[in-house]
Design a protein around this motif. Sequence first.
Motif, mmCIF file in Angstrom:
data_model
loop_
_atom_site.group_PDB
_atom_site.id
_atom_site.type_symbol
_atom_site.label_atom_id
_atom_site.label_comp_id
_atom_site.label_asym_id
_atom_site.label_seq_id
_atom_site.Cartn_x
_atom_site.Cartn_y
_atom_site.Cartn_z
ATOM 1 N N MET A 170 0.839 -1.216 0.000
ATOM 2 C CA MET A 170 0.000 0.000 0.000
ATOM 3 C C MET A 170 0.859 1.244 0.000
ATOM 4 N N ALA A 171 0.359 2.275 -0.620
ATOM 5 C CA ALA A 171 1.081 3.546 -0.674
ATOM 6 C C ALA A 171 0.171 4.644 -0.142
ATOM 7 N N LEU A 172 0.778 5.762 0.128
ATOM 8 C CA LEU A 172 0.009 6.931 0.568
ATOM 9 C C LEU A 172 0.080 7.993 -0.516
ATOM 10 N N SER A 199 -3.120 15.289 5.961
ATOM 11 C CA SER A 199 -4.134 14.455 5.312
ATOM 12 C C SER A 199 -3.519 13.702 4.128
ATOM 13 N N VAL A 200 -3.729 12.383 4.080
ATOM 14 C CA VAL A 200 -3.231 11.565 2.964
ATOM 15 C C VAL A 200 -4.286 10.503 2.655
ATOM 16 N N TRP A 201 -4.046 9.775 1.561
ATOM 17 C CA TRP A 201 -4.985 8.727 1.130
ATOM 18 C C TRP A 201 -4.222 7.442 0.853
ATOM 19 N N VAL A 202 -4.824 6.342 1.269
ATOM 20 C CA VAL A 202 -4.216 5.037 1.005
ATOM 21 C C VAL A 202 -4.552 4.611 -0.417
ATOM 22 N N ILE A 203 -3.541 4.106 -1.123
ATOM 23 C CA ILE A 203 -3.752 3.546 -2.456
ATOM 24 C C ILE A 203 -3.322 2.086 -2.404
ATOM 25 N N GLU A 204 -4.203 1.217 -2.864
ATOM 26 C CA GLU A 204 -3.920 -0.212 -2.863
ATOM 27 C C GLU A 204 -2.718 -0.521 -3.753
ATOM 28 N N ASP A 205 -2.056 -1.616 -3.447
ATOM 29 C CA ASP A 205 -0.866 -1.994 -4.207
ATOM 30 C C ASP A 205 -1.131 -2.089 -5.707
ATOM 31 N N ASP A 206 -2.323 -2.581 -6.074
ATOM 32 C CA ASP A 206 -2.612 -2.726 -7.506
ATOM 33 C C ASP A 206 -3.227 -1.454 -8.098
ATOM 34 N N GLY A 207 -3.311 -0.421 -7.292
ATOM 35 C CA GLY A 207 -3.840 0.848 -7.793
ATOM 36 C C GLY A 207 -5.329 0.836 -8.092
ATOM 37 N N SER A 208 -6.018 -0.189 -7.620
ATOM 38 C CA SER A 208 -7.419 -0.369 -8.002
ATOM 39 C C SER A 208 -8.333 0.730 -7.462
ATOM 40 N N ASN A 209 -7.925 1.381 -6.399
ATOM 41 C CA ASN A 209 -8.797 2.430 -5.846
ATOM 42 C C ASN A 209 -8.319 3.835 -6.204
ATOM 43 N N LEU A 210 -7.331 3.918 -7.085
ATOM 44 C CA LEU A 210 -6.760 5.234 -7.399
ATOM 45 C C LEU A 210 -7.802 6.168 -7.997
ATOM 46 N N LEU A 245 -13.761 22.033 -11.346
ATOM 47 C CA LEU A 245 -13.142 20.911 -12.048
ATOM 48 C C LEU A 245 -11.773 21.355 -12.543
ATOM 49 N N SER A 246 -10.786 20.512 -12.297
ATOM 50 C CA SER A 246 -9.422 20.917 -12.598
ATOM 51 C C SER A 246 -8.571 19.660 -12.723
ATOM 52 N N HIS A 247 -7.355 19.843 -13.231
ATOM 53 C CA HIS A 247 -6.405 18.740 -13.173
ATOM 54 C C HIS A 247 -6.107 18.445 -11.704
ATOM 55 N N LEU A 248 -5.436 17.333 -11.453
ATOM 56 C CA LEU A 248 -5.103 16.973 -10.076
ATOM 57 C C LEU A 248 -3.689 16.407 -10.043
ATOM 58 N N ASP A 249 -2.846 17.034 -9.276
ATOM 59 C CA ASP A 249 -1.466 16.572 -9.142
ATOM 60 C C ASP A 249 -1.311 15.847 -7.815
ATOM 61 N N TYR A 250 -0.485 14.819 -7.823
ATOM 62 C CA TYR A 250 -0.261 14.111 -6.562
ATOM 63 C C TYR A 250 1.100 13.444 -6.560
ATOM 64 N N VAL A 251 1.498 13.044 -5.362
ATOM 65 C CA VAL A 251 2.718 12.264 -5.198
ATOM 66 C C VAL A 251 2.368 11.091 -4.289
ATOM 67 N N THR A 252 2.967 9.956 -4.529
ATOM 68 C CA THR A 252 2.722 8.794 -3.672
ATOM 69 C C THR A 252 4.030 8.375 -3.005
ATOM 70 N N PHE A 253 3.887 7.805 -1.832
ATOM 71 C CA PHE A 253 5.051 7.320 -1.095
ATOM 72 C C PHE A 253 4.621 6.106 -0.273
ATOM 73 N N GLU A 254 5.615 5.247 0.016
ATOM 74 C CA GLU A 254 5.289 3.979 0.681
ATOM 75 C C GLU A 254 5.089 4.188 2.183
ATOM 76 N N LEU A 255 4.315 3.293 2.744
ATOM 77 C CA LEU A 255 4.130 3.313 4.203
ATOM 78 C C LEU A 255 5.473 3.092 4.902
ATOM 79 N N ASP A 256 6.357 2.289 4.245
ATOM 80 C CA ASP A 256 7.695 2.031 4.824
ATOM 81 C C ASP A 256 8.444 3.324 5.039
ATOM 82 N N MET A 257 8.335 4.206 4.067
ATOM 83 C CA MET A 257 9.086 5.451 4.142
ATOM 84 C C MET A 257 8.608 6.260 5.339
ATOM 85 N N VAL A 258 7.298 6.232 5.531
ATOM 86 C CA VAL A 258 6.735 6.969 6.653
ATOM 87 C C VAL A 258 7.285 6.407 7.961
#
Lengths: 260, 164
Positions: free
Chosen positions: B1-3, B39-50, B64-77
């Motif tokens: 899982m990623a954040l 505030s962050v969001w969990v993303i499943e390993d397979d990205g199915s809930n992205l 309505l607009s574009h959306l920029d994001y960055v993901t990082f692993e729970l390990d890093m946290v």
Amino acid sequence: MSVQVLEQESATVDEQGVGPPALGTAGPGGGRAPWILCSRHLHVGTAALNVVWAEQVVPIEGKCRLVLAGGDLLKYVLVSVGSRTGFGWQGESRPVVRPGLTLGCKASTSADIERDRELGVDQAEKAYLHLASIARDEVFEDGVLNSLSNGIPGFLLRFGPDGIEAIERLWDCKRLDGEVLAETLLWLGRVDSPATLGGRLGLLLKGLRDRSPRVRDAGALGLASLGDGRAAEYVRQAREQESIPELRAFLDELLQELGS
Amino acid sequence: MALLRTIKRGRWLEAPAGKPGRAPGDALLDLQTRDNKLSVWVIEDDGSNLDEVVGSIALSREALSHLDYVTFELDMVAKLGLDVRESEGATPVLAANRWHREVVELSAEDVAELADDLFRRERARVREAEVKSIVAQLLGGAQVDVAQLDPNMFAALQKSNLLP
């Protein structure tokens, strides 16, 4: 016969020849004589605005060029309109212009016109600086409205292409910080303002060449919103020179969008 | 899982002069905390809930607009010594709110370290057209509580013919 430059503002005349409220208007029986705007911002509707007088009115690509007797070419003029047959208030507070209407007017010199145009841009600069000063205290987020998203439409409605020139001047003189400039470009791409489409496109393309990656990114986002295919070749050139991979990838996507 | 953390990608494109590899100061604008929580969001390993997460964030906005994001692993946290807790989100996409988390008990130094780490990662952009497509799917699947939409967003969706 001559034409007096009184003021300048954007105006759109629709098929019936009815335009927005003019400056200095007054109802019948009082105040100054009503005027209509006949300026470089004038957009002629599908029916040509055929104003007949001693000189010739030539609508060209949204600009209104008045050729005066003697060959003095003016970029724009404001025309003082008197009460004439076929022209009147019709119970409304704005003048109605019908094709074939004869207008009486006075003329001014090209220097006067240029001075008045500069005045318009100066006023626009002050107005945008005020907007920018409010915006400086905000933290911008994508998809969240702010003082620029709320203020730019009204600013462009009021100043039109002079507003675009004002923003460019402020940009060149580095009077807009990077965050405000980037957010400005974002919303310039989104606003619905046909009168300033060309100017906005120009500013967004200028954004692609800025030394700041944040501004380049905002220019690209603005162009994506604008969706104007004329930008494609410039985007291609910018892509070739872009050093930041993320930006280059977005420009590739933008090229695909503009191409379709 | 990623954040996942939403950002404004333009702020993250370049390190300050003379400080290669360091996050620019303006990047901290995207890591603002409240009560020392981020505030962050969990993303499943397979990205199915992205898509669901992206759509829910988009619908919680005003335009309505574009959306920029960055993901990082729970390990890093965990390596940074940070704690992540469950915290129900507050978007109009009720089913997506379970993906919301908070990184808690953050110090200013924690946030700066996080910024530097995120700066070294790849950042993504979901273009506006794609956001609209995701939002359309969520609306079409009756997954959105329309009553919770911001009035400006409601109007924007109507203008885009995504809502009647």
